[in-house]
Design a protein around this motif. Structure first.
Motif, short mmCIF file in Angstrom:
data_model
loop_
_atom_site.label_atom_id
_atom_site.label_comp_id
_atom_site.label_asym_id
_atom_site.label_seq_id
_atom_site.Cartn_x
_atom_site.Cartn_y
_atom_site.Cartn_z
N HIS B 84 0.82 -1.12 -0.07
CA HIS B 84 0.00 -0.06 -0.05
C HIS B 84 1.01 1.23 -0.05
O HIS B 84 0.53 2.36 -0.66
N LEU B 87 2.07 2.22 -3.61
CA LEU B 87 0.99 2.77 -4.41
C LEU B 87 1.33 4.23 -4.87
O LEU B 87 2.08 4.85 -4.34
N CYS B 89 -0.56 6.37 -5.39
CA CYS B 89 -1.29 7.86 -4.65
C CYS B 89 -0.34 7.93 -3.22
O CYS B 89 -0.77 9.08 -2.40
N MET B 90 0.54 7.01 -2.76
CA MET B 90 1.24 7.18 -1.53
C MET B 90 2.67 7.46 -2.33
O MET B 90 2.83 8.63 -2.56
N CYS B 148 -0.86 -2.10 14.44
CA CYS B 148 -0.83 -1.84 12.87
C CYS B 148 -1.79 -1.18 12.48
O CYS B 148 -2.01 -0.64 11.16
N GLY B 149 -3.02 -0.55 13.23
CA GLY B 149 -4.11 0.22 12.95
C GLY B 149 -3.77 1.94 13.14
O GLY B 149 -2.72 2.09 12.88
N VAL B 150 -4.84 2.53 13.24
CA VAL B 150 -4.58 4.06 13.18
C VAL B 150 -3.81 4.42 14.32
O VAL B 150 -3.34 5.74 14.37
N GLU B 151 -4.02 3.67 15.42
CA GLU B 151 -3.17 3.97 16.58
C GLU B 151 -1.57 3.62 16.39
O GLU B 151 -0.91 3.88 17.40
N VAL B 154 -0.66 2.59 10.62
CA VAL B 154 -1.47 3.13 9.76
C VAL B 154 -1.53 4.95 10.14
O VAL B 154 -1.27 5.92 9.30
N GLY B 155 -1.40 5.07 11.25
CA GLY B 155 -1.44 6.35 11.99
C GLY B 155 0.03 7.06 11.46
O GLY B 155 0.02 8.26 11.38
N GLN B 157 1.72 6.33 9.03
CA GLN B 157 1.80 6.54 7.50
C GLN B 157 1.07 7.70 7.22
O GLN B 157 1.62 8.66 6.65
N VAL B 158 -0.01 8.07 8.02
CA VAL B 158 -0.81 9.38 7.78
C VAL B 158 0.05 10.52 8.13
O VAL B 158 0.15 11.55 7.38
N LEU B 161 2.83 11.18 5.51
CA LEU B 161 2.14 12.03 4.41
C LEU B 161 1.68 13.24 4.80
O LEU B 161 1.92 14.33 3.75
N GLU B 162 1.28 13.45 5.77
CA GLU B 162 0.95 14.85 6.07
C GLU B 162 2.15 15.65 6.25
O GLU B 162 1.93 17.09 6.15
N PHE B 175 7.32 10.66 16.32
CA PHE B 175 6.15 10.33 16.00
C PHE B 175 5.77 9.47 15.02
O PHE B 175 5.42 8.38 15.00
#
Lengths: 294, 294
Positions: B84, B87, B89-90, B148-151, B154-155, B157-158, B161-162, B175
């Protein structure tokens, strides 16, 4: 179809919609990803899958509240699948339920991650539910992964993509819908049955019921794409024809599709009659799926 | 660094690489998606995360084989994240470990779905392991979802990107790396400890150890991107500079980054010394992370 199933659906939909945001809001994560997840989770929908969990518990005379976490997890999985399906590299949809799709609002990268996040959190919700025995939670998680992974929903989406622009047979079409749609609907029913301590025999019967109801759901979808009222279904009719998508009416004619729909409805209800519990609610649910206008 | 950690790593890597394909091959799913999943799963890599699970079990004098399913699940999660992340878009990467990235070979749609599939199957593998108590499996699943989730990943990776194109502080950078890299590395250690019946106190200490080792891992990555040998690391050096990515050397100078690296190494090893088990293997692991050339 009785009025009671309509009120059951509306009441439980309200409950589920009041619970869903809390599973995201409590997370200690970047605000942007939480916003993206909440956007799609709060975008409406029939909420049939989570309500089915509660309908099964109700049929077994169990507290529906024990099904809330799994019901929310299933709706989160369904939502993740819609976000990923709408991506430019998949169906490239700009609108979902009359609103801009997730990637249109948050960008593609965040849409991929919002889907990944919803999928991951759904397993956590089941694992962290406090009032259910560990053994049941493990079973719920394994069955969910089967229903929504490559042996289920993801596999159905792969077959759907592979079938694009090809002449599909009825059995190809059934494979796609069984995997893409029916398996997660079936999981909703199985999850309710597991939580209700249903006998293994009942669970096997409910799986068959769920298969027929799931296929009926999809045939009705195909019919509504031709005969539906745009304002009621909330999306333009005729999109399957425009996109040259194989559907039950395109393969069987409209009459043939309706005949098939009623056959699956009859088989589904026949199976319910062999269960020892009161199945009025599930029968009504099945009728609703078959006769729904949206 | 002793020769034994090198041989431990090579031997266990071989075991993990022999087990990984079986988790995909046995699936009843469209061949194309299985091929896409296997392509990335078999694309090599250090396999540090699964080997860490086994190193912890070994340190507790437990059978390493009890950790095989979780170890494979972690490597599958790591692989999904790479697919992912690559990709368009990433990070829009065409090459990974010298080979075309998943979407370059199978197309974007299948790459998204291969990632979704790997993520989903990893939870199933843990849920279906037969020789571990349900209560432990539930804990392993909840902790994995957190890591591995948003905490967690995935968090991270967000946040990554930001942060693109922005001036990041050291705390922003930490972080990102704590979430994107350290949490899943830490999970590998925690999962091993859970399976080894480690005391709660040990698990808390190991979490701290894992944090320092995870950050050290990332600092070493940043250093190698400048000082590394292209042929040894298998990718062009200097890509962080070209992409104007904030790194430890860019924020702290190379000397500052190395100082920070050794601080984390020292803290990690200090924590190990407070454990009652033999920690030679984990110390060597930590040294390997800090001094690795690829």
């Amino acid at each position: 179809m009785s009025a009671s199933i309509q009120s059951f659906l509306i009441e439980r939909k309200t409950v589920i919609e009041s619970l869903l945001p809390s599973h995201i809001e409590r997370l200690n994560a970047p605000e942007k990803i939480k916003k993206a997840m909440l956007y799609s989770l709060n975008a409406g929908g029939k909420r049939l899958r989570p309500v089915l969990v509660l309908a099964v518990l109700n049929s077994y005379n169990k507290e529906e509240s024990i099904g809330y976490p799994v019901a929310c997890a299933i709706e989160m999985i369904h939502t993740y699948s819609l976000i990923h399906d709408d991506l430019p590299c998949m169906d490239n949809d700009d609108l979902r339920r009359g609103k801009p799709t997730n990637h249109k609002v948050f960008g593609e990268a965040l849409a991929v991650l919002a889907g990944d996040g919803l999928l991951t959190e759904s397993f956590r919700i089941i694992a962290e539910q406090e009032d259910v025995e560990a053994q049941k939670k493990v079973l719920l998680i394994a069955e969910l992964a089967k229903a929504c992974g490559v042996e289920g929903m993801v596999g159905g989406q792969v077959a759907d993509l592979e079938g694009e622009g090809k002449a599909l047979t009825l059995s190809d079409l059934e494979f796609i819908h069984e995997h893409k749609t029916a398996k997660l609907l079936a999981y909703s029913i199985i999850a309710g049955a597991i939580l209700a301590n249903a006998a293994e025999e009942d669970i096997l019967k409910l799986k068959k019921f769920a298969f027929h109801m799931g296929i009926a759901f999809q045939i009705r979808d195909d019919i509504l794409d031709i005969e539906g009222n745009e304002e009621v279904i909330g999306k333009p009719v005729g999109s399957d024809t425009t996109n040259q998508k194989a559907t039950y009416p395109s393969l069987l004619t409209m009459d043939g599709a309706k005949k098939k729909l009623f056959e699956h409805q009859a088989k589904a209800k026949e199976i319910l009659h062999t269960l020892s519990i009161s199945t009025k609610l599930l029968e009504d649910f099945c009728d609703l799926v078959v006769s729904r206008e949206y």
